[in-house]
Motif scaffolding. Structure first.
Motif, PDB file in Angstrom:
ATOM      1  N   SER A   4       0.824  -1.198   0.000  1.00  0.00           N
ATOM      2  CA  SER A   4       0.000   0.000   0.000  1.00  0.00           C
ATOM      3  C   SER A   4       0.865   1.258   0.000  1.00  0.00           C
ATOM      4  O   SER A   4       1.551   1.543   0.976  1.00  0.00           O
ATOM      5  N   PRO A   5       0.819   2.040  -1.082  1.00  0.00           N
ATOM      6  CA  PRO A   5       1.610   3.271  -1.101  1.00  0.00           C
ATOM      7  C   PRO A   5       1.134   4.285  -0.066  1.00  0.00           C
ATOM      8  O   PRO A   5       1.932   5.060   0.456  1.00  0.00           O
ATOM      9  N   THR A   6      -0.144   4.279   0.261  1.00  0.00           N
ATOM     10  CA  THR A   6      -0.665   5.209   1.262  1.00  0.00           C
ATOM     11  C   THR A   6      -0.087   4.909   2.631  1.00  0.00           C
ATOM     12  O   THR A   6       0.400   5.805   3.321  1.00  0.00           O
ATOM     13  N   VAL A   7      -0.117   3.638   3.011  1.00  0.00           N
ATOM     14  CA  VAL A   7       0.399   3.241   4.324  1.00  0.00           C
ATOM     15  C   VAL A   7       1.915   3.371   4.349  1.00  0.00           C
ATOM     16  O   VAL A   7       2.495   3.801   5.348  1.00  0.00           O
ATOM     17  N   ARG A   8       2.572   3.038   3.254  1.00  0.00           N
ATOM     18  CA  ARG A   8       4.031   3.166   3.171  1.00  0.00           C
ATOM     19  C   ARG A   8       4.457   4.625   3.349  1.00  0.00           C
ATOM     20  O   ARG A   8       5.411   4.921   4.066  1.00  0.00           O
ATOM     21  N   SER A   9       3.758   5.551   2.710  1.00  0.00           N
ATOM     22  CA  SER A   9       4.126   6.961   2.843  1.00  0.00           C
ATOM     23  C   SER A   9       3.893   7.456   4.266  1.00  0.00           C
ATOM     24  O   SER A   9       4.680   8.257   4.773  1.00  0.00           O
ATOM     25  N   ARG A  13       6.861   8.894   6.565  1.00  0.00           N
ATOM     26  CA  ARG A  13       6.716  10.239   7.117  1.00  0.00           C
ATOM     27  C   ARG A  13       6.954  10.241   8.628  1.00  0.00           C
ATOM     28  O   ARG A  13       7.630  11.118   9.155  1.00  0.00           O
ATOM     29  N   VAL A  14       6.445   9.219   9.318  1.00  0.00           N
ATOM     30  CA  VAL A  14       6.645   9.121  10.764  1.00  0.00           C
ATOM     31  C   VAL A  14       8.103   8.768  11.075  1.00  0.00           C
ATOM     32  O   VAL A  14       8.674   9.258  12.040  1.00  0.00           O
ATOM     33  N   ARG A  15       8.688   7.937  10.254  1.00  0.00           N
ATOM     34  CA  ARG A  15      10.069   7.491  10.503  1.00  0.00           C
ATOM     35  C   ARG A  15      11.093   8.605  10.305  1.00  0.00           C
ATOM     36  O   ARG A  15      12.111   8.648  10.979  1.00  0.00           O
ATOM     37  N   ARG A  16      10.855   9.517   9.411  1.00  0.00           N
ATOM     38  CA  ARG A  16      11.721  10.675   9.150  1.00  0.00           C
ATOM     39  C   ARG A  16      13.163  10.295   8.818  1.00  0.00           C
ATOM     40  O   ARG A  16      14.104  10.957   9.269  1.00  0.00           O
ATOM     41  N   ASP A  17      13.365   9.231   8.073  1.00  0.00           N
ATOM     42  CA  ASP A  17      14.704   8.781   7.659  1.00  0.00           C
ATOM     43  C   ASP A  17      15.650   8.538   8.826  1.00  0.00           C
ATOM     44  O   ASP A  17      16.858   8.692   8.699  1.00  0.00           O
ATOM     45  N   THR A  29       1.950   3.433  12.652  1.00  0.00           N
ATOM     46  CA  THR A  29       1.280   2.937  11.455  1.00  0.00           C
ATOM     47  C   THR A  29       0.201   1.924  11.814  1.00  0.00           C
ATOM     48  O   THR A  29      -0.893   1.927  11.237  1.00  0.00           O
ATOM     49  N   ALA A  30       0.482   1.063  12.799  1.00  0.00           N
ATOM     50  CA  ALA A  30      -0.530   0.104  13.250  1.00  0.00           C
ATOM     51  C   ALA A  30      -1.732   0.842  13.833  1.00  0.00           C
ATOM     52  O   ALA A  30      -2.883   0.481  13.568  1.00  0.00           O
ATOM     53  N   HIS A  31      -1.479   1.890  14.598  1.00  0.00           N
ATOM     54  CA  HIS A  31      -2.564   2.696  15.165  1.00  0.00           C
ATOM     55  C   HIS A  31      -3.381   3.365  14.058  1.00  0.00           C
ATOM     56  O   HIS A  31      -4.614   3.405  14.114  1.00  0.00           O
ATOM     57  N   TYR A  32      -2.690   3.868  13.036  1.00  0.00           N
ATOM     58  CA  TYR A  32      -3.353   4.477  11.886  1.00  0.00           C
ATOM     59  C   TYR A  32      -4.273   3.463  11.194  1.00  0.00           C
ATOM     60  O   TYR A  32      -5.419   3.769  10.862  1.00  0.00           O
ATOM     61  N   LEU A  33      -3.760   2.239  10.996  1.00  0.00           N
ATOM     62  CA  LEU A  33      -4.559   1.211  10.330  1.00  0.00           C
ATOM     63  C   LEU A  33      -5.773   0.814  11.163  1.00  0.00           C
ATOM     64  O   LEU A  33      -6.854   0.559  10.615  1.00  0.00           O
ATOM     65  N   VAL A  34      -5.631   0.767  12.478  1.00  0.00           N
ATOM     66  CA  VAL A  34      -6.777   0.457  13.347  1.00  0.00           C
ATOM     67  C   VAL A  34      -7.839   1.542  13.211  1.00  0.00           C
ATOM     68  O   VAL A  34      -9.034   1.247  13.105  1.00  0.00           O
ATOM     69  N   GLY A  50      -5.603   4.607  -3.451  1.00  0.00           N
ATOM     70  CA  GLY A  50      -5.284   5.642  -4.429  1.00  0.00           C
ATOM     71  C   GLY A  50      -3.787   5.862  -4.415  1.00  0.00           C
ATOM     72  O   GLY A  50      -3.028   5.019  -3.949  1.00  0.00           O
ATOM     73  N   LEU A  51      -3.352   6.982  -4.907  1.00  0.00           N
ATOM     74  CA  LEU A  51      -1.937   7.311  -4.870  1.00  0.00           C
ATOM     75  C   LEU A  51      -1.568   7.801  -3.478  1.00  0.00           C
ATOM     76  O   LEU A  51      -2.381   8.385  -2.776  1.00  0.00           O
ATOM     77  N   ALA A  52      -0.335   7.601  -3.108  1.00  0.00           N
ATOM     78  CA  ALA A  52       0.136   8.032  -1.793  1.00  0.00           C
ATOM     79  C   ALA A  52       0.193   9.551  -1.736  1.00  0.00           C
ATOM     80  O   ALA A  52       0.489  10.208  -2.742  1.00  0.00           O
ATOM     81  N   PRO A  53      -0.087  10.151  -0.569  1.00  0.00           N
ATOM     82  CA  PRO A  53      -0.004  11.607  -0.450  1.00  0.00           C
ATOM     83  C   PRO A  53       1.372  12.161  -0.822  1.00  0.00           C
ATOM     84  O   PRO A  53       1.492  13.258  -1.323  1.00  0.00           O
ATOM     85  N   ALA A  54       2.429  11.401  -0.606  1.00  0.00           N
ATOM     86  CA  ALA A  54       3.768  11.855  -0.977  1.00  0.00           C
ATOM     87  C   ALA A  54       3.879  12.041  -2.485  1.00  0.00           C
ATOM     88  O   ALA A  54       4.615  12.902  -2.956  1.00  0.00           O
ATOM     89  N   ASP A  55       3.148  11.240  -3.262  1.00  0.00           N
ATOM     90  CA  ASP A  55       3.172  11.358  -4.713  1.00  0.00           C
ATOM     91  C   ASP A  55       2.472  12.620  -5.194  1.00  0.00           C
ATOM     92  O   ASP A  55       2.772  13.124  -6.260  1.00  0.00           O
TER      93      ASP A  55
END
Length: 67
Positions: A4-9, A13-17, A29-34, A50-55
């Motif tokens: 999922s590009p949405t969940v991946r983005s 975003r939370v990880r911040r590299d 991310t687990a909390h977001y999915l719940v 759909g497309l990821a917000p980062a896109d």
């Protein structure tokens, strides 16, 4: 998260590299999915990827997700 590009983005975003934030990003991310699953059950709708917000920032068409 793998497909999922949405969940991946969201995860990225939370990880911040920062490799040390991987666990924090995974739990967030687990909390977001719940929250998304609860909204889908509550409204009786289905997940439409759909497309990821980062896109969107790269000039690609906007994301379409029915939650």
């Amino acid at each position: 998260m793998r497909r999922s590009p949405t969940v991946r983005s969201y995860f990225e975003r939370v990880r911040r590299d920062d490799p040390q934030r991987k666990t924090i990003a995974l739990v967030a991310t687990a909390h977001y999915l719940v929250r998304v699953m609860w909204a889908l059950l509550k409204r009786g709708t289905v997940w439409e990827e759909g497309l990821a917000p980062a896109d969107e920032r790269k000039g690609v068409a906007p994301a379409i997700a029915t939650i």
